[in-house]
Design a protein around this motif. Sequence first.
Motif, PDB file in Angstrom:
ATOM      1  N   THR A 115       3.231  -3.859   0.213  1.00  0.00           N
ATOM      2  CA  THR A 115       2.749  -2.644   0.849  1.00  0.00           C
ATOM      3  C   THR A 115       3.373  -2.550   2.225  1.00  0.00           C
ATOM      4  O   THR A 115       3.502  -3.556   2.906  1.00  0.00           O
ATOM      5  CB  THR A 115       1.209  -2.732   0.997  1.00  0.00           C
ATOM      6  N   THR A 116       3.801  -1.348   2.615  1.00  0.00           N
ATOM      7  CA  THR A 116       4.281  -1.180   3.986  1.00  0.00           C
ATOM      8  C   THR A 116       3.486  -0.077   4.674  1.00  0.00           C
ATOM      9  O   THR A 116       3.043   0.872   4.025  1.00  0.00           O
ATOM     10  CB  THR A 116       5.769  -0.770   4.027  1.00  0.00           C
ATOM     11  N   ALA A 117       3.301  -0.220   5.968  1.00  0.00           N
ATOM     12  CA  ALA A 117       2.618   0.802   6.754  1.00  0.00           C
ATOM     13  C   ALA A 117       3.618   1.375   7.738  1.00  0.00           C
ATOM     14  O   ALA A 117       4.421   0.654   8.320  1.00  0.00           O
ATOM     15  CB  ALA A 117       1.447   0.183   7.506  1.00  0.00           C
ATOM     16  N   GLN A 163      -4.663  -5.040   5.807  1.00  0.00           N
ATOM     17  CA  GLN A 163      -5.892  -4.996   6.599  1.00  0.00           C
ATOM     18  C   GLN A 163      -6.319  -3.560   6.915  1.00  0.00           C
ATOM     19  O   GLN A 163      -7.354  -3.345   7.523  1.00  0.00           O
ATOM     20  CB  GLN A 163      -5.689  -5.722   7.946  1.00  0.00           C
ATOM     21  N   ILE A 164      -5.516  -2.594   6.523  1.00  0.00           N
ATOM     22  CA  ILE A 164      -5.794  -1.219   6.934  1.00  0.00           C
ATOM     23  C   ILE A 164      -6.756  -0.530   5.959  1.00  0.00           C
ATOM     24  O   ILE A 164      -6.574  -0.603   4.746  1.00  0.00           O
ATOM     25  CB  ILE A 164      -4.474  -0.423   7.017  1.00  0.00           C
ATOM     26  N   GLU A 165      -7.775   0.101   6.529  1.00  0.00           N
ATOM     27  CA  GLU A 165      -8.754   0.804   5.704  1.00  0.00           C
ATOM     28  C   GLU A 165      -8.187   2.171   5.308  1.00  0.00           C
ATOM     29  O   GLU A 165      -7.737   2.934   6.146  1.00  0.00           O
ATOM     30  CB  GLU A 165     -10.040   0.985   6.526  1.00  0.00           C
ATOM     31  N   ARG A 222       0.781   5.858   7.314  1.00  0.00           N
ATOM     32  CA  ARG A 222       1.263   6.121   5.965  1.00  0.00           C
ATOM     33  C   ARG A 222       1.467   4.776   5.268  1.00  0.00           C
ATOM     34  O   ARG A 222       2.253   3.941   5.714  1.00  0.00           O
ATOM     35  CB  ARG A 222       2.597   6.863   6.084  1.00  0.00           C
ATOM     36  N   ILE A 223       0.715   4.576   4.183  1.00  0.00           N
ATOM     37  CA  ILE A 223       0.754   3.295   3.481  1.00  0.00           C
ATOM     38  C   ILE A 223       1.486   3.501   2.159  1.00  0.00           C
ATOM     39  O   ILE A 223       1.086   4.328   1.349  1.00  0.00           O
ATOM     40  CB  ILE A 223      -0.680   2.802   3.145  1.00  0.00           C
TER      41      ILE A 223
END
Length: 234
Positions: A115-117, A163-165, A222-223
């Motif tokens: 996953t990238t943010a 860790q991002i909601e 943006r995930i």
Amino acid sequence: MTEHRYIWCRNCNEIHHVTPFDRAPGYRMNLGEETELPMDDRGAFMRRHSGHRLEGLQGVGERYFPEGQALDPMRVGYVEVTNGKESFVVRSFRNRIEDPLHFELLRGRLKAVGTTASIQENEIRKEMKHHYPWRPSERPDDEKIELFVRLFNEVVRGMDPRQIELCGYDDTASSVAYGVLSSAIVEKLMQECRNHFDQETLSGLRRFIDAHRDQDGVMTLRIVRRYAIEESGE
Ligand SMILES: [Zn+2]
């Protein structure tokens, strides 16, 4: 979400995408004149493959557009499908922009590999420059906006995207979601900003962040889930 259904001819290894527009007539502008095209795609496919071994394939929910927007006509897409027994990946692409979409069947499945943010750079710039009602003394100029975007990028690059909601999904691609800017990230970003901006700009930026950090705000992250195609042998 669009339902993904296909008909697969096992004899010819050809794929037909079943869509609600299958039987609608098409129109093409030809030298200023509109001509109706016979567009019964499904009927044509069934006739071409009559007597062949046809199988229905159904999407299982995983799809992936590695680059470009889902609406970009030249994008390549991958959809995981099943015939009820085996898994396949349908790859869709165009060779030229004026060509119809091509489909190709790969044996295997889509496997999430990470996953990238990232930040919504262009949306932030646009909102800062053209829309947000800054107090006059707090409005950042273009140079400050670029610096803010750079600092924000650096902070997000140092984060663990898991860790991002999440707070929303992209309608056009299930591999894209949006994440809330947590208080911890806001604190870290403000700390960076304190090294570069004066007090008034800082309080303006803080107000901007708080107004756009959740729901469909431009400060949400943006995930993107990345997939690999895990091929299986025949
Ligand atoms: Zn056939």
